[in-house]
Design a protein around this motif. Structure first.
Motif, short mmCIF file in Angstrom:
data_model
loop_
_atom_site.label_atom_id
_atom_site.label_comp_id
_atom_site.label_asym_id
_atom_site.label_seq_id
_atom_site.Cartn_x
_atom_site.Cartn_y
_atom_site.Cartn_z
N ASP A 120 -16.13 -38.46 -43.42
CA ASP A 120 -15.96 -38.66 -41.98
C ASP A 120 -16.98 -39.63 -41.40
N GLY A 121 -17.64 -40.42 -42.25
CA GLY A 121 -18.60 -41.39 -41.76
C GLY A 121 -17.95 -42.58 -41.11
N GLN A 122 -16.75 -42.92 -41.53
CA GLN A 122 -16.04 -44.04 -40.94
C GLN A 122 -14.66 -43.55 -40.50
N ALA A 123 -13.60 -44.18 -40.91
CA ALA A 123 -12.29 -43.86 -40.35
C ALA A 123 -11.37 -43.14 -41.33
N ASP A 124 -11.89 -42.64 -42.44
CA ASP A 124 -11.02 -42.01 -43.44
C ASP A 124 -10.16 -40.88 -42.88
N GLY A 170 -8.81 -34.27 -48.52
CA GLY A 170 -10.16 -33.72 -48.62
C GLY A 170 -11.14 -34.65 -47.94
N ILE A 171 -11.93 -34.11 -47.00
CA ILE A 171 -12.88 -34.93 -46.23
C ILE A 171 -14.28 -34.35 -46.40
N ARG A 172 -15.18 -35.17 -46.93
CA ARG A 172 -16.58 -34.78 -47.00
C ARG A 172 -17.22 -35.02 -45.63
N THR A 173 -17.88 -33.98 -45.09
CA THR A 173 -18.55 -34.11 -43.81
C THR A 173 -19.99 -34.55 -44.04
N LEU A 174 -20.35 -35.66 -43.47
CA LEU A 174 -21.71 -36.17 -43.60
C LEU A 174 -22.67 -35.39 -42.72
N ALA A 211 -21.09 -50.68 -37.97
CA ALA A 211 -19.69 -50.74 -38.40
C ALA A 211 -18.88 -51.57 -37.41
N ALA A 212 -17.87 -52.25 -37.94
CA ALA A 212 -16.95 -52.95 -37.06
C ALA A 212 -16.28 -51.95 -36.14
N LYS A 213 -15.91 -52.39 -34.94
CA LYS A 213 -15.38 -51.47 -33.93
C LYS A 213 -14.17 -50.71 -34.44
N ASP A 214 -13.27 -51.40 -35.14
CA ASP A 214 -12.04 -50.71 -35.58
C ASP A 214 -12.25 -49.92 -36.85
N ASP A 215 -13.46 -50.02 -37.48
CA ASP A 215 -13.74 -49.25 -38.68
C ASP A 215 -14.49 -47.96 -38.36
N ALA A 216 -15.06 -47.87 -37.17
CA ALA A 216 -15.79 -46.68 -36.79
C ALA A 216 -14.81 -45.57 -36.41
N PRO A 217 -15.18 -44.31 -36.69
CA PRO A 217 -14.29 -43.22 -36.32
C PRO A 217 -14.20 -43.06 -34.82
N THR A 220 -17.35 -33.57 -36.51
CA THR A 220 -17.36 -33.77 -37.96
C THR A 220 -16.12 -33.16 -38.60
N ARG A 221 -15.47 -32.22 -37.92
CA ARG A 221 -14.27 -31.62 -38.48
C ARG A 221 -13.05 -32.05 -37.69
N PRO A 222 -11.92 -32.30 -38.38
CA PRO A 222 -10.71 -32.69 -37.64
C PRO A 222 -10.32 -31.61 -36.64
N THR A 223 -9.89 -32.01 -35.47
CA THR A 223 -9.48 -31.03 -34.47
C THR A 223 -8.16 -30.39 -34.81
N SER A 224 -7.33 -31.06 -35.62
CA SER A 224 -6.06 -30.49 -36.04
C SER A 224 -5.62 -31.19 -37.31
N PRO A 225 -4.86 -30.49 -38.17
CA PRO A 225 -4.40 -31.13 -39.39
C PRO A 225 -3.36 -32.19 -39.09
N PRO A 226 -3.18 -33.19 -39.99
CA PRO A 226 -2.21 -34.24 -39.75
C PRO A 226 -0.79 -33.71 -39.68
N ARG A 227 -0.49 -32.70 -40.48
CA ARG A 227 0.81 -32.03 -40.46
C ARG A 227 0.58 -30.60 -40.92
N PRO A 228 1.36 -29.65 -40.44
CA PRO A 228 1.16 -28.27 -40.87
C PRO A 228 1.31 -28.09 -42.37
#
Length: 363
Positions: free
Chosen positions: A279-283, A302-306, A318-324, A329-337
């Motif tokens: 989660d350091g950039q836009a993964d 799988g996301i490693r939390t820095l 980081a470039a503006k569009d590469d930054a999260p 640090t944790r996603p607020t919701s999963p991409p799909r159930p």
């Protein structure tokens, strides 16, 4: 022999001024070094991959001192040696895969990225094969070629920086230190990641591992050594190139990862992918978008939390569009159930979370 059309970049119009200036500098300096210092073309072959009927061959034609262009590479070297080269654009390269021979031309940055169609009556055998790249001046390189069988159903896409390897990209000064001076042997793996990948490989022996990073191709050799040293499964690297493009001063890491994922899923429509990043950039956002667009092809994320310090370092510069865009640090919701998203501090945490994904860590 099949001749591929020369890259359109060589005939482009309306290119960004930075790219035009870079091209002219490379042309002038290249001629000077060739005439006065005896620099010669050589070729770097990157790990190739594909299906039994079509494979993607990757490499780069470079100018470099004869002592770099000849003889076996040193077993351990500092990163800056990888940058003592100059791109050789417009150089003809002959690619051989099995009995198929294709001729192509390096692009404005010296890269070779060509798809080779294999005769349908003689498909390649799944597993590790080889491809040969030979320049017009006689320089030759042999590339590993991973042929992924039609029956393979699971694969892994992994980031490298701060996911597999502890680093500090894209903070400019620390990134430069890591790339230009730190030896490959001194780089540290993220705890538990080699073991996690090893478990997936043991449960799925035919699963391809693709290492997708916004790092520079110049570091490919160092990264391969790092991955091998720490026991990560071998696999192709998909890196990018620093410097200006036809549209701007710098390449976008987000665009590179997004388009690479899209191309992987189009090439291997039957494979379901485990997407692992940090989660350091836009993964998290890139992987969530991939899961929404191709839900049937993403089995888990799988996301490693820095840590707070790692996150500040990773996002500084980081470039503006590469930054999260998400600060938590944790996603607020999963991409799909139906696409589980697991977060954790390291590979051990991710392994514990991925245990719940059926048949992922065990046959």
């Amino acid at each position: 022999m099949i001749e591929q059309e020369a890259p359109t970049e060589g005939r482009r119009t309306g290119a960004h001024i930075a790219a035009v200036i870079e091209d002219r500098i490379i042309a002038v300096v290249g001629r000077l070094l060739h005439r006065t210092a005896g620099w010669v073309p050589r070729i770097d072959a990157y790990t190739c991959f594909g299906t039994p009927r079509r494979v993607r061959v990757l490499g780069r034609v470079l100018l470099g001192p004869r002592r770099i262009g000849s003889g076996p590479p040193r077993p351990v070297q500092r990163g800056f040696r990888s940058f003592l080269t100059l791109p050789e654009p417009g150089h003809r390269v002959v690619v051989t895969v099995g009995d198929t021979v294709v001729e192509t031309v390096s692009d404005r940055a010296g890269y070779i990225d060509v798809e080779v169609d294999v005769p349908p009556e003689a498909p390649l055998h799944p597993g590790w094969q080889g491809a040969t790249l030979r320049t017009a001046t006689g320089a030759e390189a042999r590339a590993g070629l991973l042929v992924i069988g039609d029956d393979v159903r699971l694969g892994v896409v992994s980031d490298i920086d701060d996911t597999a390897m502890i680093t500090a990209v894209p903070q400019l000064l620390v990134a430069a230190w890591n790339m230009l001076w730190v030896r490959a042997a001194a780089r540290r793996a993220v705890r538990g990641m080699p073991a996690l990948y090893g478990r997936i490989a043991a449960a799925h022996p035919d699963a391809p591992f693709v290492y997708l990073s916004s790092g520079a191709w110049n570091t490919a050799r160092t990264l391969r050594r790092f991955l091998a040293r720490h026991g990560f499964p071998p696999g192709p690297l998909l890196l990018t190139d620093f410097g200006p493009t036809d549209t701007g001063w710098f390449r976008s890491g987000r665009v590179h990862k997004t388009t690479s994922l899209r191309r992987l899923m189009a090439t291997f429509p039957r494979i379901r992918w485990v997407l692992i990043g940090d989660d350091g950039q836009a993964d998290p956002e890139i992987y969530a978008a991939a899961a929404k667009t191709h839900p049937e092809q993403v089995v888990a994320i799988g996301i490693r939390t820095l840590t707070r310090t790692e996150r500040v370092i990773a996002t500084a510069g980081a470039a503006k569009d590469d930054a999260p865009t998400n600060r938590p640090t944790r996603p607020t919701s999963p991409p799909r159930p139906d696409v589980p998203t697991v977060v954790g501090r390291d590979g051990d945490d991710l392994a514990a979370g991925l245990e719940s994904v059926p048949h992922l860590l065990a046959p």
